[in-house]
Design an enzyme around this catalytic site. Structure first.
Site, PDB file in Angstrom:
ATOM      1  N   SER A  69       0.767  -1.313   0.033  1.00 19.35           N
ATOM      2  CA  SER A  69      -0.202   0.120   0.004  1.00 19.35           C
ATOM      3  C   SER A  69       0.934   1.291  -0.175  1.00 19.35           C
ATOM      4  CB  SER A  69      -0.817  -0.051   1.207  1.00 19.35           C
ATOM      5  OG  SER A  69      -1.479   1.275   1.291  1.00 19.35           O
ATOM      6  N   TYR A 107      -1.561  -0.969  10.384  1.00 18.42           N
ATOM      7  CA  TYR A 107      -1.727  -1.237   9.146  1.00 18.42           C
ATOM      8  C   TYR A 107      -0.421  -0.996   8.246  1.00 18.42           C
ATOM      9  CZ  TYR A 107      -3.871  -1.124   4.328  1.00 18.42           C
ATOM     10  OH  TYR A 107      -4.178  -1.431   3.015  1.00 18.42           O
TER      11      TYR A 107
HETATM   12  N1  LIG Z   1      -8.931  -0.712  -0.918  1.00 16.54           N
HETATM   13  C1  LIG Z   1      -7.808   0.041  -0.657  1.00 16.54           C
HETATM   14  O1  LIG Z   1      -7.829   1.467  -0.904  1.00 16.54           O
HETATM   15  C2  LIG Z   1      -6.472  -0.571  -0.715  1.00 16.54           C
HETATM   16  C3  LIG Z   1      -5.313   0.420  -0.883  1.00 16.54           C
HETATM   17  C4  LIG Z   1      -4.051  -0.036  -0.456  1.00 16.54           C
HETATM   18  C5  LIG Z   1      -4.039  -1.561  -0.139  1.00 16.54           C
HETATM   19  N2  LIG Z   1      -5.043  -2.258  -0.194  1.00 16.54           N
HETATM   20  C6  LIG Z   1      -4.845  -3.870  -0.142  1.00 16.54           C
HETATM   21  O2  LIG Z   1      -5.589  -4.471  -1.201  1.00 16.54           O
HETATM   22  C7  LIG Z   1      -5.666  -5.873  -0.307  1.00 16.54           C
HETATM   23  C8  LIG Z   1      -7.108  -6.054  -0.671  1.00 16.54           C
HETATM   24  O3  LIG Z   1      -8.175  -5.200  -0.217  1.00 16.54           O
HETATM   25  P1  LIG Z   1      -9.602  -4.800  -0.709  1.00 16.54           P
HETATM   26  O4  LIG Z   1      -9.610  -3.287  -0.747  1.00 16.54           O
HETATM   27  O5  LIG Z   1      -9.961  -5.577  -1.809  1.00 16.54           O
HETATM   28  O6  LIG Z   1     -10.338  -5.020   0.791  1.00 16.54           O
HETATM   29  P2  LIG Z   1     -11.743  -5.944   0.846  1.00 16.54           P
HETATM   30  O7  LIG Z   1     -12.000  -5.806   2.466  1.00 16.54           O
HETATM   31  O8  LIG Z   1     -12.670  -5.593  -0.008  1.00 16.54           O
HETATM   32  O9  LIG Z   1     -11.211  -7.619   0.749  1.00 16.54           O
HETATM   33  C9  LIG Z   1     -10.003  -8.268   1.365  1.00 16.54           C
HETATM   34  C10 LIG Z   1     -10.684  -9.733   1.291  1.00 16.54           C
HETATM   35  O10 LIG Z   1      -9.582 -10.228   2.249  1.00 16.54           O
HETATM   36  C11 LIG Z   1     -10.450 -11.449   3.046  1.00 16.54           C
HETATM   37  N3  LIG Z   1      -9.838 -11.471   4.307  1.00 16.54           N
HETATM   38  C12 LIG Z   1      -9.579 -10.840   5.339  1.00 16.54           C
HETATM   39  N4  LIG Z   1      -9.105 -11.637   6.394  1.00 16.54           N
HETATM   40  C13 LIG Z   1      -8.916 -12.931   5.856  1.00 16.54           C
HETATM   41  C14 LIG Z   1      -8.182 -13.885   6.333  1.00 16.54           C
HETATM   42  N5  LIG Z   1      -7.925 -13.961   7.861  1.00 16.54           N
HETATM   43  N6  LIG Z   1      -8.038 -15.112   5.728  1.00 16.54           N
HETATM   44  C15 LIG Z   1      -8.684 -15.213   4.386  1.00 16.54           C
HETATM   45  N7  LIG Z   1      -9.202 -14.087   3.845  1.00 16.54           N
HETATM   46  C16 LIG Z   1      -9.440 -12.807   4.541  1.00 16.54           C
HETATM   47  C17 LIG Z   1     -11.716 -10.592   3.378  1.00 16.54           C
HETATM   48  O11 LIG Z   1     -12.913 -11.572   3.601  1.00 16.54           O
HETATM   49  C18 LIG Z   1     -12.173  -9.974   2.027  1.00 16.54           C
HETATM   50  O12 LIG Z   1     -12.658 -11.057   1.077  1.00 16.54           O
HETATM   51  C19 LIG Z   1      -5.581  -5.608   1.090  1.00 16.54           C
HETATM   52  O13 LIG Z   1      -4.350  -6.314   1.427  1.00 16.54           O
HETATM   53  C20 LIG Z   1      -5.391  -4.433   1.400  1.00 16.54           C
HETATM   54  O14 LIG Z   1      -4.499  -3.934   2.395  1.00 16.54           O
HETATM   55  C21 LIG Z   1      -6.333  -1.879  -0.334  1.00 16.54           C
END
Ligand SMILES: NC(=O)c1ccc[n+]([C@@H]2O[C@H](COP(=O)([O-])OP(=O)(O)OC[C@H]3O[C@@H](n4cnc5c(N)ncnc54)[C@H](O)[C@@H]3O)[C@@H](O)[C@H]2O)c1
Length: 242
Positions: free
Chosen positions: A136, A150
């Site tokens: 991120s 985080y």
């Molecule tokens: N959305 C953003 O702005 C953003 C920015 C930077 C980084 N990210 C990173 O991208 C990745 C995906 O995030 P997202 O935005 O799609 O979020 P999201 O919440 O839509 O998806 C995350 C998924 O991970 C699953 N998950 C959580 N804990 C888990 C576990 N213990 N075992 C298995 N699955 C698990 C959740 O059920 C969910 O389906 C993450 O690593 C997040 O940190 C997102």
């Protein structure tokens, strides 16, 4: 990607689901590990036999080992996307308790180590083998106030990416994505669903809007594909210039 089997952790929602969709659109198959049963069912309903969904808590080392061992022989993964992640409870450093620390470290960081270890043990060798980790821009900015834990895990994911790229070369390329503000359910944990606050943040992004999960998935697909064959050990921003 037609002979690729891509394991996507956290693939039932948001960016992970968009990566699964992109892999399938490119002709590959996807293993989806998530704790969200409804999201896994929706993914299976959309994609049928070309996805292999399983309810796996990737924060648990034993669950990851078992899930990998249970994959049928023709589902041995060729590529891995360490995507599962949580924001965790918003709190000041002085308020952090060990349970919060353990959970965010386990879901965001230890899971990538567990899944990478299991992948290396079971993978079907593939000329384009690649791992993509989700870091991120918070790794550099420190994240929003209250999200230090985080940000810390995302910094560690960037370090892991560089170290793994060196160790696994030339057999497996390893890169990371550093998204900015992407419109997915995880943002509810950052902005509490406050669309006004998201619009305010968007004005500070050079491209003037949050990103879409599909835009991050396109970058992931490039890093997974032969098109990026000379790219390893990089952390690529997908952040609208932020
Ligand atoms: N959305 C953003 O702005 C953003 C920015 C930077 C980084 N990210 C990173 O991208 C990745 C995906 O995030 P997202 O935005 O799609 O979020 P999201 O919440 O839509 O998806 C995350 C998924 O991970 C699953 N998950 C959580 N804990 C888990 C576990 N213990 N075992 C298995 N699955 C698990 C959740 O059920 C969910 O389906 C993450 O690593 C997040 O940190 C997102």
């Amino acid at each position: 990607m037609t002979d690729a089997v891509v394991l996507v952790t956290g693939g039932a929602s948001g960016i992970g689901r968009a990566i699964v969709d992109a892999v399938l659109a490119a002709g590959g198959r996807a293993i989806v590990w998530d704790i969200d049963a409804a999201g896994l069912s929706a993914c299976a309903a959309a994609h049928g036999a070309r996805v292999h969904p399983a309810r796996v808590d990737v924060a648990e080392a034993g669950a990851v080992t078992t899930a990998m061992a249970e994959l049928p022989p023709d589902w041995a993964p060729t590529h891995l996307v360490n995507n599962a992640g949580i924001i965790g409870r918003r709190m000041r450093l002085a308020e952090m308790d060990p349970a919060d620390i353990d959970r965010v470290l386990a879901v965001n960081l230890k899971s990538a180590l567990y899944a990478t270890r299991a992948f290396l043990d079971r993978r079907r060798p593939h000329p384009g083998a690649a791992i993509v980790n989700l870091s991120s821009i918070a790794a550099r900015t420190g994240g929003m106030p209250g999200n230090a834990l985080y940000a810390t895990t995302k910094g560690a994911i960037a370090s892991l990416t560089v170290a793994a790229a060196k160790e696994l070369a030339p057999d497996v390329r390893v890169n990371a994505l550093a998204p900015g503000v992407i419109d997915t359910p995880i943002q509810d944990g950052v902005f509490g669903g406050d669309r006004g606050r998201i619009a305010e943040i968007a004005r500070a992004i050079p491209l003037q809007r949050p990103g879409a999960a599909a835009e991050v998935a396109e970058a992931a697909l490039w890093l997974l594909s032969p098109a990026s064959s000379y790219v390893t050990g990089t952390v690529l921003d997908v952040a609208g210039g932020r």
